[in-house]
Structures are given as C-alpha cells and as structure tokens.
Motif scaffolding. Sequence first.
Motif, PDB file in Angstrom:
ATOM      1  N   UNK A 179     -20.933  21.884 -16.871  1.00  0.00           N
ATOM      2  CA  UNK A 179     -20.391  21.606 -15.557  1.00  0.00           C
ATOM      3  C   UNK A 179     -19.183  22.506 -15.332  1.00  0.00           C
ATOM      4  N   UNK A 180     -18.354  22.177 -14.350  1.00  0.00           N
ATOM      5  CA  UNK A 180     -17.189  23.020 -14.048  1.00  0.00           C
ATOM      6  C   UNK A 180     -16.108  22.986 -15.122  1.00  0.00           C
ATOM      7  N   UNK A 181     -16.222  22.031 -16.042  1.00  0.00           N
ATOM      8  CA  UNK A 181     -15.265  21.937 -17.148  1.00  0.00           C
ATOM      9  C   UNK A 181     -16.008  21.441 -18.384  1.00  0.00           C
ATOM     10  N   UNK A 182     -15.392  21.638 -19.543  1.00  0.00           N
ATOM     11  CA  UNK A 182     -15.959  21.131 -20.795  1.00  0.00           C
ATOM     12  C   UNK A 182     -14.800  20.637 -21.635  1.00  0.00           C
ATOM     13  N   UNK A 183     -14.642  19.330 -21.689  1.00  0.00           N
ATOM     14  CA  UNK A 183     -13.548  18.713 -22.428  1.00  0.00           C
ATOM     15  C   UNK A 183     -14.054  18.400 -23.835  1.00  0.00           C
TER      16      UNK A 183
END
Length: 149
Positions: free
Chosen positions: A55-59
């Motif tokens: 997605x738009x981020x990867x935590x």
Amino acid sequence: MRFVSIGLACVSIFLTGAALAADTSNQEANKKVVVEFYDKGLNQKDFEAASKYFGPRYVQHNPNAADGIEGFKGFIGFLREKFPDSHSEIKQVFADGDYVILHVHAVREKGTRGNAIIDIFKLENGKIVEHWDAVQPIPEKSANTNGMF
C-alpha cells in the motif's frame, strides 16, 4: 404485523448472508495477495515483483528490521546476497478481516532445520501496509512429538 416481522427477519438474514459472503471473498483475496507477495519477495527474492503488493506505506513492527518499503527492499537484497538458496514454505494461511496470518517453515541454508515463523500482515484496500512476526528456531530435539507444523 406478523408478516412485517417475518419479512424484516428474512431481509435481515439475506443481508447478513450477503455481508458474510463479501467478507469471505475479501479475506480470500487478502490471503492471495499475501501468499503471492511472500513468494515473490522471500522465495524469488524479487523486490520489484513483491513491491506491487504494498500500500502507500509499510509499517514494520519487527525491531530487527528496517521500517518501510525501502527497509523491505534492503532485506531482500540481504537475502539474495547472503542466503540465495533460502526458502520459506507456507504451512498455513489464516485470515480475519484485513489481517492475514502465515505459519511458515523458513530455511536459510540447505541442510539446516530453519525457523518456525508466524507472520501477521495488515491490509488496506487489498494492499499490505503493516507486518509483525515471531521467529522460533526449530530445535534438534523436542519435548513432545507433535512437530512445529
């Protein structure tokens, strides 16, 4: 009045069934995304192919791994360089809403026992946005005969 109550009950049952079917379909799609991501990234060590599942981020919640998509890219480079023959076999896949859980047998070097891993992924809109894991070395001897998988 009785017919109205029966009608409302039937509509409620129908809508509940439709919602459950949609949820099951979504969970199956999420499982497919995570399994394909895992194979492309961890087994094929192909960051470009795996990156389309982000997605738009990867935590990243593993304290030993760098955060973000670039952190994952670095990990794939590390695997390709240090453990080119590493392989992760997914033993079980579970889904609960936007969470997908994998039970994995990961072997970095052929001939070793490897590790049992539980990976947890959170998805949003069908894309991976968070990751947690717990890693346990497979011992030479076990206190029971059940096996780890």
